[in-house]
Design an enzyme around this catalytic site. Structure first.
Site, PDB file in Angstrom:
ATOM      1  N   ARG A   1       0.822  -1.167  -0.085  1.00  0.00           N
ATOM      2  CA  ARG A   1      -0.480   0.129  -0.216  1.00  0.00           C
ATOM      3  C   ARG A   1       0.881   1.270   0.297  1.00  0.00           C
ATOM      4  O   ARG A   1       1.565   1.386   0.822  1.00  0.00           O
ATOM      5  CB  ARG A   1      -0.974  -0.402   1.306  1.00  0.00           C
ATOM      6  CG  ARG A   1      -1.845   1.030   1.318  1.00  0.00           C
ATOM      7  CD  ARG A   1      -2.714   0.968   2.599  1.00  0.00           C
ATOM      8  NE  ARG A   1      -3.627   2.670   3.060  1.00  0.00           N
ATOM      9  CZ  ARG A   1      -3.086   3.503   3.529  1.00  0.00           C
ATOM     10  NH1 ARG A   1      -2.634   3.329   5.003  1.00  0.00           N
ATOM     11  NH2 ARG A   1      -3.823   4.498   3.671  1.00  0.00           N
TER      12      ARG A   1
ATOM     13  N   HIS B   1      -2.875  10.710   0.884  1.00  0.00           N
ATOM     14  CA  HIS B   1      -2.020  10.801   1.904  1.00  0.00           C
ATOM     15  C   HIS B   1      -1.111  12.169   2.260  1.00  0.00           C
ATOM     16  O   HIS B   1      -0.037  12.122   2.610  1.00  0.00           O
ATOM     17  CB  HIS B   1      -1.244   9.424   1.735  1.00  0.00           C
ATOM     18  CG  HIS B   1      -1.167   8.955   3.254  1.00  0.00           C
ATOM     19  ND1 HIS B   1      -1.544   7.500   4.001  1.00  0.00           N
ATOM     20  CD2 HIS B   1      -0.499   9.447   5.058  1.00  0.00           C
ATOM     21  CE1 HIS B   1      -0.977   7.268   4.572  1.00  0.00           C
ATOM     22  NE2 HIS B   1      -0.472   8.834   5.241  1.00  0.00           N
TER      23      HIS B   1
ATOM     24  N   GLU C   1      -7.597   9.065   6.404  1.00  0.00           N
ATOM     25  CA  GLU C   1      -7.429   9.737   7.394  1.00  0.00           C
ATOM     26  C   GLU C   1      -7.830  10.599   7.708  1.00  0.00           C
ATOM     27  O   GLU C   1      -7.082  12.019   7.947  1.00  0.00           O
ATOM     28  CB  GLU C   1      -6.231   9.576   8.077  1.00  0.00           C
ATOM     29  CG  GLU C   1      -5.672   8.177   8.546  1.00  0.00           C
ATOM     30  CD  GLU C   1      -4.143   7.974   9.180  1.00  0.00           C
ATOM     31  OE1 GLU C   1      -3.736   8.702  10.121  1.00  0.00           O
ATOM     32  OE2 GLU C   1      -3.879   6.880   9.612  1.00  0.00           O
TER      33      GLU C   1
ATOM     34  N   ASN D   1      -6.999   1.961   9.773  1.00  0.00           N
ATOM     35  CA  ASN D   1      -5.665   1.907  10.652  1.00  0.00           C
ATOM     36  C   ASN D   1      -6.019   2.047  11.930  1.00  0.00           C
ATOM     37  O   ASN D   1      -6.117   2.847  12.948  1.00  0.00           O
ATOM     38  CB  ASN D   1      -5.310   3.373  10.497  1.00  0.00           C
ATOM     39  CG  ASN D   1      -5.318   3.790   8.396  1.00  0.00           C
ATOM     40  OD1 ASN D   1      -5.143   3.049   7.734  1.00  0.00           O
ATOM     41  ND2 ASN D   1      -4.607   4.826   8.736  1.00  0.00           N
TER      42      ASN D   1
ATOM     43  N   TYR E   1      -3.822   1.442  15.283  1.00  0.00           N
ATOM     44  CA  TYR E   1      -2.692   1.465  16.801  1.00  0.00           C
ATOM     45  C   TYR E   1      -3.252   1.177  17.785  1.00  0.00           C
ATOM     46  O   TYR E   1      -2.116   0.482  18.405  1.00  0.00           O
ATOM     47  CB  TYR E   1      -2.133   3.149  16.251  1.00  0.00           C
ATOM     48  CG  TYR E   1      -1.810   2.717  14.693  1.00  0.00           C
ATOM     49  CD1 TYR E   1       0.104   2.602  14.587  1.00  0.00           C
ATOM     50  CD2 TYR E   1      -2.734   3.621  14.075  1.00  0.00           C
ATOM     51  CE1 TYR E   1       0.346   3.194  13.141  1.00  0.00           C
ATOM     52  CE2 TYR E   1      -1.384   3.702  13.294  1.00  0.00           C
ATOM     53  CZ  TYR E   1      -0.422   3.304  12.523  1.00  0.00           C
ATOM     54  OH  TYR E   1       0.166   3.452  11.263  1.00  0.00           O
TER      55      TYR E   1
ATOM     56  N   GLU F   1      -3.264  -0.665   8.181  1.00  0.00           N
ATOM     57  CA  GLU F   1      -1.948  -0.056   8.787  1.00  0.00           C
ATOM     58  C   GLU F   1      -2.258  -0.454  10.077  1.00  0.00           C
ATOM     59  O   GLU F   1      -3.001  -0.328  10.449  1.00  0.00           O
ATOM     60  CB  GLU F   1      -2.504   1.785   8.842  1.00  0.00           C
ATOM     61  CG  GLU F   1      -1.359   2.561   7.906  1.00  0.00           C
ATOM     62  CD  GLU F   1      -1.099   3.292   7.680  1.00  0.00           C
ATOM     63  OE1 GLU F   1      -1.566   4.267   9.240  1.00  0.00           O
ATOM     64  OE2 GLU F   1      -1.255   4.401   7.070  1.00  0.00           O
TER      65      GLU F   1
END
Ligand code: IFM
Length: 452
Positions: A83, A127, A172, A298, A300, A358
């Site tokens: 990606r 991005h 995002e 994504n 985290y 991600e």
């Protein structure tokens, strides 16, 4: 004495895609080569005081020149998909109009080489490296950006649409809007809630406008958007803390998820934004709700929210991390949040397919005397998150792939080059690449397609 049973190996379905992710500004360098114009990140990172360690992305990983070697690295790890994002100012240096052939050719060669290596390209259009010239015209808070993005999406997918089978429009949008236009921590460094709300709306509208264009130019491809999502928990069982958690969930998660599936903007957060949401025009919400082939997630960490710690001007309750296991970003390591997020997306929002686009951790990696990088905490992080993804799949979640953030250490935005997220260690002086232990682990794990 009862014997301790070894856990059953978790095996992933045939065809599940394992990959890694990067983005253009974070790795390419070559900031003014091949006809590329200035992006908002070129401008922002050249502004004193904006980047913690005073670095910028002018060279970064010099992927613009080293991409063949980087593809060889991916092949050596057995990555099945990659990606990456395209630099808008490399392709349309004036933001709109003239297409810069060398810019497009760079990505065309990259796509061809990936396909040749048997690696599926997954391409993100935006991005964060907006052409500065479009920011000068108002950037994401200005409605003109929607038509500009549509033009960019059309130019790119006309040229690459025959070979790319996975497109994401925006990466995002919450970060672009909040961190860039309200908190002033990312480019363009503005501090206005009104601008952030307008930017968020135009990001979603640009996404929805681009989807049919991409489908027309790349009819066999899947099209989606990528959101950063984190479950928001309450710091206690008290009703104030629970309200705070619900509020932050609204600001960060529901504000983007709800309109994408046709629920409209959540009423509680619309009320909070008040007049700032006057940007919506008739027909916008239908465009934003254009059905998707997949949602990219994504993931985290999570947020833990305490009501009395409301911080002005961010208007968000303070996040507290109850765990002592954190990464170099100070983010709590919380794999269960990945399962929770994926299950919620499936049960409440019912996207046809999901990808973890991600997932990763920064640590203060160093090259040891033996010339290797022993990042066992990252291996442990990945193991547990992959396990969490498997758990979600066992509960019926249509998860189709998983991308490590990141293939290699790179320019971590306002933190500069100081935060290392890579599977591959990069010496930014010499551009030497060293496979970290986590890269070796990932290679072996992909080959087995199973956690023993
Ligand atoms: O480096 C970023 C990436 O660009 C977007 N998602 C989060 C990563 C780590 O902060």
């Amino acid at each position: 004495m009862a014997s301790i049973q070894a856990p059953e190996p978790t095996t992933f379905p045939e065809g599940f895609l394992w990959g890694s992710a990067t983005s253009s500004y974070q790795i390419e360098g070559a900031w003014n080569a091949g006809g590329k114009s200035e992006s908002i990140w070129d401008r922002f990172s050249a502004t004193p005081g904006k980047i913690e360690d005073g670095t910028n992305g002018r060279v970064a990983c010099n992927h613009y020149e080293l991409w063949p070697a980087d593809i060889s690295l991916m092949s050596s790890l057995g990555l099945q998909t990659y990606r990456f994002s395209l630099s808008w100012p490399r392709i349309l240096p004036e933001g709109r109009g003239h297409i810069n052939k060398p810019g497009l050719d760079f990505y065309s060669r990259l796509v061809d080489a990936l396909l040749e290596a048997g690696i599926v390209p997954s391409v993100t259009l935006y991005h964060w490296d907006l052409p500065q010239i479009l920011q000068d015209l108002g950037g994401w808070p200005d409605r003109m950006i929607v038509a500009a993005f549509a033009e960019y999406a059309d130019a790119v997918t006309r040229h690459l649409g025959d070979r790319v089978s996975m497109w994401s429009t925006i990466n995002e949008p919450w970060v672009v809007a909040k961190v860039g236009y309200q908190w002033g921590v990312h480019a363009p460094g503005h501090t206005s809630q009104r601008e952030a709300v307008r930017a968020a709306h135009h990001l979603l509208l640009a996404h929805g406008t681009a989807v049919p264009i991409i489908r027309a130019n790349s009819p066999r491809a899947d099209v989606g958007i990528v959101l950063n999502l984190a479950p928001q928990h309450a710091a206690s069982t008290g009703s104030d803390d629970r309200r705070a958690a619900r509020f932050v969930d609204g600001l960060n998660n529901r504000w983007f998820l709800d309109p994408l599936v046709g629920f409209g903007y959540p009423a509680d957060i619309s009320a909070f934004y008040g007049n700032d949401i006057d940007v919506v025009q008739p027909g916008d919400m239908q465009i934003i709700a254009t059905p998707l082939d997949f949602l990219g997630v994504n993931y985290y960490s999570r947020g833990v929210n305490r009501a009395e710690e409301q911080s002005v001007p961010r208007n968000v309750p303070q996040t507290v991390f109850p765990s002592d296991e954190t990464t170099a970003m100070d983010w709590e390591v919380y794999p269960a949040g990945l399962t929770e997020t994926l299950v919620r997306l499936h049960t409440h929002y019912q996207f046809p397919a999901l990808y973890v686009t991600e997932n990763g951790a920064a640590y203060d990696d160093e090259v040891s005397a033996d010339g290797r990088v022993h990042d066992e905490r990252r291996v442990s992080y990945y193991r547990r998150h992959v396990q969490a993804a498997a758990q979600a799949m066992a509960l019926g979640v249509p998860l189709r792939g998983y991308y490590v953030w990141s293939l290699m250490d790179n320019f971590e935005w306002a933190h500069g080059l100081s935060k290392r997220f890579g599977l591959v260690y990069v010496d930014f002086e010499t551009q030497e690449r060293i496979l970290k232990d986590s890269a070796i682990w990932y290679r072996d794990f992909i080959a087995a397609n199973s956690i023993a």
